[in-house]
Design a protein around this motif. Structure first.
Motif, short mmCIF file in Angstrom:
data_model
loop_
_atom_site.label_atom_id
_atom_site.label_comp_id
_atom_site.label_asym_id
_atom_site.label_seq_id
_atom_site.Cartn_x
_atom_site.Cartn_y
_atom_site.Cartn_z
N GLN A 114 0.92 -1.04 0.12
CA GLN A 114 -0.04 0.19 0.04
C GLN A 114 0.69 1.32 0.13
N THR A 115 0.94 1.87 -1.21
CA THR A 115 1.80 3.18 -1.16
C THR A 115 1.18 4.25 -1.06
N ASP A 116 0.01 4.37 -0.96
CA ASP A 116 -0.73 5.83 -0.41
C ASP A 116 -2.19 5.24 -0.17
N THR A 157 2.43 -1.39 4.32
CA THR A 157 2.23 -0.04 4.29
C THR A 157 3.42 0.80 3.92
N LYS A 159 4.90 4.31 4.35
CA LYS A 159 4.68 5.71 5.13
C LYS A 159 5.64 6.57 4.93
N LYS A 160 5.72 7.09 4.12
CA LYS A 160 6.94 8.15 3.54
C LYS A 160 6.64 9.30 4.37
#
Length: 351
Positions: A114-116, A157, A159-160
Motif C-alpha cells: 500500500q503506497t498511498d 504499508t 508511510k513516507k
C-alpha cells in the motif's frame, strides 16, 4: 518452522527506522541492515534491533545495494522492507500465521504493498534464499519472480514521512544516460514518471510519447505501464492547457482497453472544463458504474461525486448538486472542496 531474514538498505532514516523495526517484531529471525552512508542516528537505532549492520559505499545503484544485503542473509526466506514501511497490527497477525505455514515448495510469496491511500499492488516480498534471486535496475529496482509463486492478502504499508532529495532518482537516470545504458521498458516508463513528478512537463511529454508510440496496441504485454503512461501524459497536457491533446490521449485508452474510474473521471473533467455539463455527467455516471469493480477506490469515487455536484450546479439543479456533494461528504467529511461546495449549495436551495 521456516526462518526469515529481513534485509534492508538504509540511509539517514532516524525518523522512521525504529517504527519500521518495531512493527515487524517477531517476524524475522535475523535482521540485516546495510547502511549506504548515514550521517544521522540511523545506525544507533539499528543497533537496538540487530548486530548485523554493514556499510556499503553508495554507487548510485539501488539494486547493487539490495543484492549486497541479500548476500548477508542466512535463513530459509529473505524478506525486504524500506525504512518507511510498516506492518499494521492486523496485517502482522496474518503475517505470523503465514510464517507458521511457510511451504518450502514456494519460491516467491507476493504480498500487497500500500503506497498511498488509494494505491496498492503486489510485490515480491518473501523469496527463497537458495533460489539466489537478484535485484535488477539501478533505480526503481525490482526482482523478477520465478518458480512457484503464491499470492497472499497481507498488506505492507509505505508511510513516507519526507523526501530527502527530490532529484535523487533523476540524477541516477541522468547518470545511466551519460554512461550509454539503454533503458528497458520499465526503466523508460519510470524515467518519464520521474520527470512528470518533478514537473519537468516538456521533457516528460517527450519521453511518454516515445514510450507510447513504441507500445501502443500491445496492451496484453504492457498493460499497466502503458495505461499509466497515457493517464500521466494526459495530465501533462492538462498542465499546458492543451485540452484537445489531453482528451485525445485519454481516448487512446478507450481505443485499446476498458477504462478505469480515473480515466472516466478525467474525461468527464475535460468536458466539465469545456462547460459541456451534460456530456460531463455522462462520463461521470460511467465512472459510477465502474465503482462496482473498484470498490476500494474511495478517492476516485469522491472525485466523481464532487464533479457531478458541480455539473448539476451549473445546470441549475441545486438539489441534485447537493445530493451528490453529500455523497462525497460521506467519504471525506472534512475535505475543503466538499465543505465549500456544501455552503454554496445549501445557501442556494429553495423549496
Amino acid at each position: 518452522m521456516k526462518k526469515i531474514s529481513l534485509c534492508m538498505i538504509v540511509r539517514d532514516e532516524e525518523d522512521v527506522l525504529e517504527r519500521c523495526l518495531k512493527s515487524v517484531k517477531d517476524i524475522p529471525d535475523e535482521i540485516i541492515i546495510v547502511d549506504t552512508g548515514s550521517i544521522d542516528k540511523t545506525k544507533e537505532i539499528a543497533k537496538k534491533f540487530t548486530n548485523k549492520i554493514y556499510d556499503f559505499k553508495w554507487v548510485d545503484d539501488f539494486a547493487e545495494a539490495r543484492n549486497y544485503s541479500f548476500s548477508k542473509a542466512t535463513k530459509d526466506y529473505i524478506m525486504w522492507l524500506d525504512a518507511d514501511d510498516v506492518i499494521e497490527e492486523e496485517e502482522y497477525k496474518k503475517f505470523i500465521e503465514l510464517k507458521k505455514n511457510l511451504d518450502s515448495s514456494v519460491d516467491v510469496y507476493m504480498l500487497k504493498y500500500q503506497t498511498d491511500a488509494n494505491t496498492s499492488f503486489y510485490r515480491e516480498r518473501l523469496l527463497k534464499r537458495k533460489d539466489n534471486f537478484k535485484w535488477v535496475s539501478p533505480i526503481h529496482e525490482v526482482i523478477v519472480p520465478r518458480g512457484n509463486i503464491q499470492y497472499f492478502d497481507i498488506t505492507i504499508t509505505h508511510k513516507k514521512e519526507k523526501v530527502k532529495d527530490y532529484n535523487r532518482n533523476l540524477k541516477i537516470f541522468r547518470k545511466m544516460i551519460a554512461e550509454g545504458i539503454e533503458f528497458d521498458d520499465r526503466q523508460e516508463y519510470c524515467y518519464a514518471k520521474e520527470l512528470y513528478y518533478l514537473n519537468r512537463t516538456e521533457e516528460a511529454i517527450e519521453v511518454y510519447e516515445r514510450y507510447i508510440e513504441k507500445h501502443i496496441g500491445k496492451y496484453n504485454e504492457y498493460n499497466g505501464y502503458l495505461y499509466e503512461a497515457l493517464i500521466e501524459l494526459a495530465d501533462c497536457y492538462k498542465r499546458k492547457v492543451e485540452i484537445d491533446k489531453e482528451l485525445d490521449t485519454l481516448f487512446l485508452i478507450l481505443k485499446n482497453q476498458i477504462p478505469k474510474m480515473d480515466c472516466l473521471n478525467k474525461i468527464g473533467d475535460v468536458f466539465l472544463r469545456k462547460n459541456l455539463y451534460k456530456v460531463a455527467i455522462y462520463w461521470f455516471n460511467l465512472a459510477l458504474e465502474k465503482m462496482k469493480e473498484e470498490v476500494e477506490n474511495k478517492n476516485e469515487l469522491f472525485i466523481t461525486y464532487v464533479s457531478l455536484g458541480v455539473c448539476y450546479y451549473w445546470l441549475g439543479d441545486i438539489k441534485e448538486a447537493n445530493k451528490y456533494n453529500e455523497e462525497a461528504g460521506k467519504l471525506k467529511n472534512n475535505d475543503e472542496t466538499y465543505l465549500k461546495n456544501r455552503e454554496i449549495y445549501m445557501g442556494n436551495i429553495t423549496e
